[in-house]
Design a protein around this motif. Structure first.
Motif, short mmCIF file in Angstrom:
data_model
loop_
_atom_site.label_atom_id
_atom_site.label_comp_id
_atom_site.label_asym_id
_atom_site.label_seq_id
_atom_site.Cartn_x
_atom_site.Cartn_y
_atom_site.Cartn_z
N ASP A 97 34.61 -12.02 26.52
CA ASP A 97 34.06 -12.62 25.16
C ASP A 97 32.92 -11.88 24.72
N GLU A 98 32.17 -11.13 25.68
CA GLU A 98 31.11 -10.19 25.12
C GLU A 98 31.42 -8.82 24.45
N SER A 99 32.45 -8.36 25.01
CA SER A 99 33.25 -7.11 24.51
C SER A 99 33.84 -7.33 22.93
N PHE A 100 34.00 -8.67 22.65
CA PHE A 100 34.70 -8.72 21.36
C PHE A 100 33.70 -8.18 20.23
N GLN A 104 37.53 -17.45 30.02
CA GLN A 104 37.39 -18.73 30.75
C GLN A 104 38.64 -19.30 31.40
N GLY A 105 39.57 -19.23 30.31
CA GLY A 105 40.82 -19.87 30.95
C GLY A 105 41.54 -19.10 32.06
N ILE A 106 41.64 -17.70 31.82
CA ILE A 106 42.19 -17.03 32.94
C ILE A 106 41.40 -17.37 34.37
N VAL A 107 40.10 -16.82 34.11
CA VAL A 107 39.22 -17.22 35.52
C VAL A 107 39.34 -18.71 36.03
N GLN A 108 39.47 -19.72 35.30
CA GLN A 108 39.46 -20.87 35.78
C GLN A 108 40.92 -21.27 36.13
N GLY A 109 41.78 -20.94 35.35
CA GLY A 109 43.29 -21.16 35.82
C GLY A 109 43.62 -20.45 37.17
N LEU A 110 43.37 -19.22 37.20
CA LEU A 110 43.55 -18.46 38.55
C LEU A 110 42.78 -19.28 39.79
N SER A 111 41.61 -19.67 39.42
CA SER A 111 40.82 -20.30 40.63
C SER A 111 41.48 -21.84 40.88
N ASP A 112 41.70 -22.37 40.00
CA ASP A 112 42.59 -23.44 40.15
C ASP A 112 43.97 -23.42 40.94
N GLU A 119 46.93 -6.58 29.51
CA GLU A 119 45.87 -5.76 29.87
C GLU A 119 44.60 -6.32 29.60
N ILE A 120 43.66 -6.47 30.78
CA ILE A 120 42.47 -7.18 31.10
C ILE A 120 41.48 -6.27 30.94
N TYR A 121 40.24 -6.90 30.58
CA TYR A 121 39.12 -6.09 30.51
C TYR A 121 38.19 -6.39 31.89
N THR A 122 37.71 -5.53 32.23
CA THR A 122 36.74 -5.30 33.63
C THR A 122 36.12 -6.54 34.00
N LYS A 123 35.29 -7.20 33.18
CA LYS A 123 34.63 -8.40 33.47
C LYS A 123 35.44 -9.52 33.74
N ILE A 124 36.59 -9.77 33.13
CA ILE A 124 37.52 -10.77 33.60
C ILE A 124 38.00 -10.76 34.91
#
Length: 463
Positions: free
Chosen positions: A425-428, A447-455, A389-394
């Motif tokens: 990260d901000e919502s932590f 960052q890992g999810i965003v970058q990983g999916l972009s890759d 379950e992922i937060y909106t900004k991610i």
């Protein structure tokens, strides 16, 4: 398990009458879809109203075949699909269709009312066990294969203002709680992947929206909530032959904007006075959830109001889906199909307290947490996935960072990470139950999810 045996036998009989399941000879995209009723047996203690489409639960399957490769999209009106259940079901489907597991997306709608349970009864294991989910999923895929026909696929988006961010500081307690936060991040996008036959008739739709189906939580009757209502509304609009799979976007911090009718249902069961106004949800829910009040019967009038509200949400969202489907551009008749999954490993933490919300959590270092993410490419469309379950900004970061403009982000897909919720990260800094309960340390997952999916999207484009 008699219910499961009857279901499997019925599907098997259907398949035996339908001929070979691999009957696709012509080139180009072929698509088949099916819908299987998985509503649990009726309970005399929690009788169905039998007034609303969302009281029926389904597992739906869409199969794509372009002559070179196949892919499968499965969505189920279940609270979730655990890691071991997904592993078994996806491998059996992959073996049956001779495709990689990465070409399969299995997700749940995450309904919080898929079992006729009160606050003291846990969901029955057969509903979530590997045997049930794997058998029904495999039979559904086989049935969808018998229905393959020439098709085109396209993707477009719309908007629906039904959801709201649920992380907020209470005006009364001045502490973090779960309630509507109209000024915080909320993605209103309705994503629609449309599959259209050569005759112009819709075969299936794969729908994505970020909103928790919590309206029926602890209410005591079976419902797929607004997600199931949306699917059935769209399906019935086209004569009930087409299939609509609902998937969750980045909804970890997103609730329905209005929770009044669901809160009234909890008040009815817990003996609190229903004022007619919107009440503070946590004040009504907590005593039932914590079993500090007796869980009484649900007033039928209040139950019907809640059911009507779920249906209304599905009607509005369904109309937006249909509007989007009505004007999809750039339909493809021979798209490439490609899938891949990777694992992100992030440092973890172990919680030392059990506070619900509104205070700082206490932690010590914990084991690393693995997060599975993947991408299924369909021509110029990308379906990005994560098993949590992922937060909106991610979610917004995933779509913005993807080099493929037509990117849908499907969460709660392909198993279940041990992370719990994955906040940005901000919502932590929010002392909500989602953030306090996550097993992740900040600074890795977003960052890992965003970058990983972009890759992965870039890798797909390079094929």
């Amino acid at each position: 398990m008699a219910y499961l045996r009857l279901l499997s036998a019925t599907l098997a009989a259907t398949l035996s009458l339908s001929g070979p399941i691999f009957a696709q000879d012509a080139a180009g995209l072929h698509v088949g879809a099916t819908r299987v009723d998985i509503t649990p047996p009726a309970s005399p203690d929690f009788p169905a109203m039998n007034d609303f489409d969302h009281e029926k639960l389904y597992l739906r399957a869409i199969v794509m075949d372009n002559g070179d490769n196949r892919a499968v999209l499965i969505g189920a009106d279940l609270g979730g699909i655990n890691e071991d259940v997904w592993a078994d079901a996806s491998q059996r489907i992959a073996d049956e269709l001779n495709i990689p597991v990465a070409n399969i997306i299995m997700s749940s709608t995450h309904t919080h009312s898929d079992w006729p349970a009160n606050a003291t009864t846990a969901p029955g294991t057969p509903r979530y066990g590997s045997e049930f989910v794997a058998n029904v999923s495999l039979d559904a895929v086989k049935d969808a294969m018998t229905k393959l026909k020439p098709a085109r696929v396209g993707y477009a988006t719309g908007e629906a203002y039904l959801n709201v961010n649920r992380d907020v500081v209470s005006r009364n307690t001045k502490r973090w709680t779960q309630a509507a936060n109209l000024s915080a991040a909320s993605d209103k996008t309705v994503g629609v992947l449309s599959f259209v036959g050569a005759d112009g008739e819709p075969i299936a739709a794969y729908v994505n929206y970020a909103m928790h189906p919590v309206n029926g939580y602890l209410a005591g009757f079976v419902s797929g909530d607004f997600a199931a209502a949306t699917s059935r509304y769209v399906e019935k609009a086209f004569g009930d032959d087409m299939v609509t799979v609902f998937t969750q976007g980045a909804s970890g911090d997103q609730n329905p904007r209005w929770l009044r009718t669901g809160t009234n249902a909890l008040a009815s069961k817990g003996g609190a006075k229903i004022t007619g106004y919107e009440m503070i949800r946590e004040d009504i829910e907590a005593p039932l959830r914590n079993k500090t009040v007796a869980d009484g019967p649900l007033d039928p009038v209040v139950a019907h109001q809640l059911g009507s509200y779920m249906e209304a949400l599905g009607t509005i969202l369904g109309e937006e889906v249909i509007r989007v489907m009505s004007d999809v551009k750039d339909l493809q008749d021979d798209p490439k199909i490609w899938g891949k999954q990777n694992t992100l490993t992030c440092p973890g933490r172990k919680r030392l307290d059990n506070a619900r919300e509104g205070v700082a959590g206490q932690y010590e270092p914990g084991p690393d947490v693995d997060i599975r993410f993947g991408l299924l490419g369909i021509g110029n469309i990308a379906l990005a996935t994560t098993n949590a379950e992922i937060y909106t900004k991610i979610g917004q970061g995933v779509k913005k960072g993807s080099p493929i403009s037509k990117t849908m982000y499907v969460t709660l897909a392909n198993g279940r990470a041990l992370s719990g919720y994955i906040p940005d990260d901000e919502s932590f800094g929010h002392q909500t139950f989602q953030v306090l309960g996550t097993r992740l340390l900040p600074g890795c997952a977003e960052q890992g999810i965003v970058q990983g999916l972009s890759d992965l999207a870039a890798e797909y484009m390079a094929q």
